[in-house]
Motif scaffolding. Structure first.
Motif, PDB file in Angstrom:
ATOM      1  N   GLU A  58      -5.886   7.831   4.603  1.00 20.94           N
ATOM      2  CA  GLU A  58      -6.405   6.660   5.298  1.00 20.94           C
ATOM      3  C   GLU A  58      -5.397   6.059   6.280  1.00 20.94           C
ATOM      4  O   GLU A  58      -5.724   5.104   7.008  1.00 20.94           O
ATOM      5  CB  GLU A  58      -6.824   5.598   4.286  1.00 20.94           C
ATOM      6  CG  GLU A  58      -7.950   6.057   3.359  1.00 20.94           C
ATOM      7  CD  GLU A  58      -8.352   4.976   2.371  1.00 20.94           C
ATOM      8  OE1 GLU A  58      -7.735   3.883   2.420  1.00 20.94           O
ATOM      9  OE2 GLU A  58      -9.265   5.215   1.552  1.00 20.94           O
ATOM     10  N   VAL A  59      -4.192   6.603   6.264  1.00 19.24           N
ATOM     11  CA  VAL A  59      -3.154   6.070   7.158  1.00 19.24           C
ATOM     12  C   VAL A  59      -3.051   6.969   8.385  1.00 19.24           C
ATOM     13  O   VAL A  59      -2.807   8.179   8.250  1.00 19.24           O
ATOM     14  CB  VAL A  59      -1.792   6.003   6.436  1.00 19.24           C
ATOM     15  CG1 VAL A  59      -0.720   5.473   7.388  1.00 19.24           C
ATOM     16  CG2 VAL A  59      -1.899   5.122   5.206  1.00 19.24           C
ATOM     17  N   PRO A  60      -3.201   6.426   9.593  1.00 20.33           N
ATOM     18  CA  PRO A  60      -3.049   7.234  10.812  1.00 20.33           C
ATOM     19  C   PRO A  60      -1.637   7.816  10.915  1.00 20.33           C
ATOM     20  O   PRO A  60      -0.660   7.157  10.531  1.00 20.33           O
ATOM     21  CB  PRO A  60      -3.340   6.234  11.943  1.00 20.33           C
ATOM     22  CG  PRO A  60      -4.147   5.151  11.292  1.00 20.33           C
ATOM     23  CD  PRO A  60      -3.626   5.049   9.883  1.00 20.33           C
ATOM     24  N   THR A  71       0.835  -1.201   0.000  1.00 21.24           N
ATOM     25  CA  THR A  71       0.000   0.000   0.000  1.00 21.24           C
ATOM     26  C   THR A  71       0.868   1.248   0.000  1.00 21.24           C
ATOM     27  O   THR A  71       1.879   1.316   0.716  1.00 21.24           O
ATOM     28  CB  THR A  71      -0.926   0.021   1.234  1.00 21.24           C
ATOM     29  OG1 THR A  71      -1.671  -1.195   1.280  1.00 21.24           O
ATOM     30  CG2 THR A  71      -1.888   1.203   1.169  1.00 21.24           C
ATOM     31  N   LEU A  72       0.464   2.222  -0.802  1.00 19.83           N
ATOM     32  CA  LEU A  72       1.194   3.488  -0.876  1.00 19.83           C
ATOM     33  C   LEU A  72       0.698   4.411   0.232  1.00 19.83           C
ATOM     34  O   LEU A  72      -0.488   4.731   0.308  1.00 19.83           O
ATOM     35  CB  LEU A  72       0.976   4.139  -2.253  1.00 19.83           C
ATOM     36  CG  LEU A  72       1.696   5.461  -2.514  1.00 19.83           C
ATOM     37  CD1 LEU A  72       3.210   5.253  -2.491  1.00 19.83           C
ATOM     38  CD2 LEU A  72       1.277   6.034  -3.872  1.00 19.83           C
ATOM     39  N   TRP A  73       1.659   4.850   1.087  1.00 20.47           N
ATOM     40  CA  TRP A  73       1.286   5.696   2.215  1.00 20.47           C
ATOM     41  C   TRP A  73       1.620   7.172   1.955  1.00 20.47           C
ATOM     42  O   TRP A  73       0.915   8.049   2.447  1.00 20.47           O
ATOM     43  CB  TRP A  73       2.012   5.232   3.490  1.00 20.47           C
ATOM     44  CG  TRP A  73       1.347   4.033   4.110  1.00 20.47           C
ATOM     45  CD1 TRP A  73       0.325   3.303   3.585  1.00 20.47           C
ATOM     46  CD2 TRP A  73       1.682   3.440   5.364  1.00 20.47           C
ATOM     47  NE1 TRP A  73      -0.024   2.278   4.418  1.00 20.47           N
ATOM     48  CE2 TRP A  73       0.799   2.341   5.544  1.00 20.47           C
ATOM     49  CE3 TRP A  73       2.628   3.702   6.364  1.00 20.47           C
ATOM     50  CZ2 TRP A  73       0.838   1.527   6.665  1.00 20.47           C
ATOM     51  CZ3 TRP A  73       2.671   2.890   7.492  1.00 20.47           C
ATOM     52  CH2 TRP A  73       1.773   1.812   7.646  1.00 20.47           C
ATOM     53  N   ALA A  74       2.669   7.447   1.212  1.00 19.40           N
ATOM     54  CA  ALA A  74       3.069   8.856   1.008  1.00 19.40           C
ATOM     55  C   ALA A  74       3.952   8.973  -0.220  1.00 19.40           C
ATOM     56  O   ALA A  74       4.621   8.011  -0.650  1.00 19.40           O
ATOM     57  CB  ALA A  74       3.792   9.396   2.240  1.00 19.40           C
ATOM     58  N   GLY A 125       6.204   2.987   8.141  1.00 19.42           N
ATOM     59  CA  GLY A 125       6.302   2.643   6.723  1.00 19.42           C
ATOM     60  C   GLY A 125       7.745   2.613   6.241  1.00 19.42           C
ATOM     61  O   GLY A 125       8.681   3.018   6.937  1.00 19.42           O
ATOM     62  N   ILE A 126       7.938   2.140   5.033  1.00 17.02           N
ATOM     63  CA  ILE A 126       9.273   1.999   4.437  1.00 17.02           C
ATOM     64  C   ILE A 126       9.482   3.119   3.412  1.00 17.02           C
ATOM     65  O   ILE A 126       8.686   3.296   2.479  1.00 17.02           O
ATOM     66  CB  ILE A 126       9.425   0.633   3.749  1.00 17.02           C
ATOM     67  CG1 ILE A 126       9.150  -0.495   4.746  1.00 17.02           C
ATOM     68  CG2 ILE A 126      10.809   0.493   3.140  1.00 17.02           C
ATOM     69  CD1 ILE A 126       9.122  -1.878   4.113  1.00 17.02           C
ATOM     70  N   ILE A 127      10.566   3.905   3.586  1.00 17.62           N
ATOM     71  CA  ILE A 127      10.930   4.970   2.640  1.00 17.62           C
ATOM     72  C   ILE A 127      11.817   4.371   1.548  1.00 17.62           C
ATOM     73  O   ILE A 127      12.821   3.692   1.848  1.00 17.62           O
ATOM     74  CB  ILE A 127      11.673   6.106   3.350  1.00 17.62           C
ATOM     75  CG1 ILE A 127      10.733   6.849   4.300  1.00 17.62           C
ATOM     76  CG2 ILE A 127      12.263   7.072   2.321  1.00 17.62           C
ATOM     77  CD1 ILE A 127       9.739   7.742   3.602  1.00 17.62           C
TER      78      ILE A 127
END
Length: 613
Positions: free
Chosen positions: A242-244, A176-179, A251-253
């Motif tokens: 949608e990510v708190p 999932t893409l967070w940022a 997450g992984i950069i």
């Protein structure tokens, strides 16, 4: 009443404009048809290339098979974006959709970020991690991100690192893409670096980079520069709502890149606008989640399905490739959207300009020819009318005299005046006869059947002959005649007509001279000049001196038998021979010049024709 001049601009402009538009429209249509054929051929070649690529990959996997459907999907997602460079035409864009054996969509050409493997603490989390931007960000956000991508691509330089860096933050499993982050990086050449390491606040890494140039013939690699990252700042970012926030740091950069169709470093003409056109096309994104593939029996190659809407030329191929047992075949739908009309307009732009200039020049020339012809006709009509009026006026006087004397003879039987009356009647008929002879001469000159001899004529010889002819008259009036020959003015034409014209000039020079005056004749290589003493002509007389029946002094025709035809006939004859006749005043007389010309005087007078020699 002066006739209103007719205008030819409007009809000629309308006519040539219609011809120009029709011609250019037809030419553009033919070019558009050719571009449509070329686009179809390019599309077919792309389809053949893609099918070959798929077949080779599927064949290579026959023994080992695919590790998973996910890896198969990731591979075809790479192909869906990675082969677009093979369609190398600005007006043609394509998209590809891959379907599995159940005809479910598994990959398609899209705007994506990622495509590389994701690692966490040295361990691979996901091998091919790409994310469709349309699944996460809005159109406005995507355009903002695309502008940074275009600046990144457009400023690509082999000698120094890129200004921007793209990074993504994914979920711990890489699914999932967070940022998304865009950083502006400050690079310092190693020779200018102060030695202090800069730790990037986003990635937590210290980065250095060597720029190299590769000679592909020898394989030799040359380092062109070494750089150290010394600063950075985030210029654009997107956080998955949608990510708190408290989970975001888990997450992984990963440093990554974007794949935006038709925005690449290798096709410099493909830029932001090209991508925007592709991105905004519903047709190129119109792949169904569940495909429908069917072919007629016996067809060697499925035809292109044309979905053209008139302005855009659209088409699609539906193919079935790869026959792996287990994984099953791959169904492929390729779509193209092209703009043959725009391509034709761009191709024809210089033709339009050249055609417009040519049409304009032709139109102007036609207008000038029409106007010239019209003016000639008007001038001829005016001349005929003036000629008729002048002849009627000239004939009126002798006819009146004849009638008067004839009535006197009928009413009065005076034998002593009979001879006088008859002499006057005969004299008036002789005057009318001379007038008729002049009319016949003018008619010959105006005739389209006039044939002038073409022989070599020396003006020096003509002048000497005419001076000998007028010698008794000049001697009687004590006029001194001087001839200067500074060359021989030679022309080709009818000697008889030219002799008459020169004779008319000498006749005027004698008649308008003073008793005891002088005549100077000067023959040069390119002209003949006749000067005579006398009263200079008034401006009105100069303006009308070459008009038919114009004598200036109204009493001259009655006193000396002049009809005002000499200069008129002289200029006309000389004009037919391509010579110009000029009349001008001197301090003590008048000068006449015969020189080489183009007959333009007679064109303005209505004699725009070329005599036959």
């Amino acid at each position: 009443m002066r006739r209103k001049r007719k205008s030819f601009w409007k009809p000629v402009t309308a006519g040539f404009g219609a011809v120009y538009l029709l011609t250019m429209a037809l030419a553009t249509f033919l070019v558009k048809t050719k571009f449509a054929e070329d686009f179809t051929q390019q599309f077919r070649q792309f389809a053949v290339s893609l099918v070959k690529e798929v077949n080779e990959k599927e064949r290579s996997m026959e023994e080992s098979g695919w590790d998973s459907q996910e890896k198969r999907r990731d591979h075809y997602q790479y192909l869906a974006n990675g082969l677009l460079w093979k369609v190398n035409d600005e007006m043609l864009q394509v998209s590809v959709g891959f379907y599995d054996k159940d005809m479910r969509l598994m990959a398609q050409t899209r705007d994506e970020i990622g495509g590389n493997s994701i690692y966490e603490a040295g361990s691979k989390v996901r091998e091919y991690a790409s994310f469709c931007l349309d699944d996460y960000i809005s159109l406005q956000e995507k355009e903002q991100l695309a502008r940074y991508q275009w600046e990144y691509v457009h400023s690509f330089d082999m000698n120094q690192p890129s200004k921007y860096r793209f990074s993504i933050r994914t979920s711990p499993d890489g699914q999932t893409l967070w940022a998304i982050y865009v950083q502006e990086i400050v690079w310092t050449p190693s020779e200018l670096w102060d030695g202090e390491n800069y730790k990037d606040p986003l990635t937590g890494s210290v980065t250095s980079m060597d720029m190299a140039r590769v000679d592909y013939e020898t394989g030799e690699e040359t380092i062109t520069g070494s750089f150290e990252q010394t600063d950075s700042r985030i210029v654009w970012q997107w956080i998955n709502p949608e990510v708190p926030i408290e989970e975001l740091e888990t997450g992984i950069i990963t440093n990554t890149s974007m794949q935006l169709p038709y925005m690449t470093a290798y096709e410099t003409w493909r830029g932001f606008e090209s991508w925007k056109t592709w991105s905004g096309s519903r047709y190129l994104h119109g792949f169904s989640q569940q495909g429908e593939f069917a072919w007629e029996e016996g067809i060697e190659e499925p035809p292109v399905i044309i979905d053209s809407d008139g302005l855009n030329y659209r088409g699609r191929y539906q193919l079935k490739v790869g026959m792996l047992e287990g994984a099953g075949p791959v169904y492929v739908e390729l779509r193209m959207e092209s703009s043959p009309w725009l391509a034709a307009l761009d191709y024809m732009k210089y033709v339009y300009l050249a055609g417009f200039v040519l049409t304009l020049v032709c139109g102007i020339k036609i207008v000038l020819v029409f106007r010239k012809t019209y003016d000639t006709q008007i001038a001829l009509e005016d001349m005929r009318r003036d000629f008729t009026n002048a002849m009627a006026h000239e004939l009126k006087t002798p006819l009146g005299v004849i009638r008067n004397f004839a009535e006197n003879l009928a009413e009065h039987h005076m034998e002593e005046k009979r001879e006088y009356y008859l002499a006057q009647i005969i004299g008036q008929t002789e005057e009318m006869d001379r007038l008729v002879v002049k009319m016949i001469e003018i008619s010959k000159l105006d005739s389209e059947e006039l044939v002038l001899k073409r022989e070599k004529v020396s003006f020096s010889q003509l002048v000497r002959e005419q001076l000998a002819r007028f010698a008794p008259m000049t001697e009687e009036r004590g006029i001194q005649v001087q001839l200067e020959e500074n060359g021989d003015f030679v022309v080709y034409g009818d000697r008889e007509y030219l002799a008459g014209a020169v004779g008319n000039l000498f006749s005027n020079a004698v008649d308008h001279n003073l008793d005891g005056g002088r005549i100077l004749v000067r023959v040069e290589k390119d002209q003949c000049v006749v000067e005579n003493t006398g009263q200079p002509l008034e401006a009105d007389v100069l303006a009308h001196a070459f008009d038919m029946f114009y004598t200036g002094d109204k009493s001259r025709s009655k006193r000396d038998g002049h009809m005002g035809m000499g200069l008129f006939l002289a200029r006309k004859v000389l004009g037919l021979h391509g010579l110009a006749l000029l009349l001008e005043n001197m301090e003590d007389g008048v000068r006449v010049v015969v020189k080489e010309g183009n007959g333009s005087v007679y064109e303005s007078k209505g004699f725009n024709r070329n005599p036959k020699f």
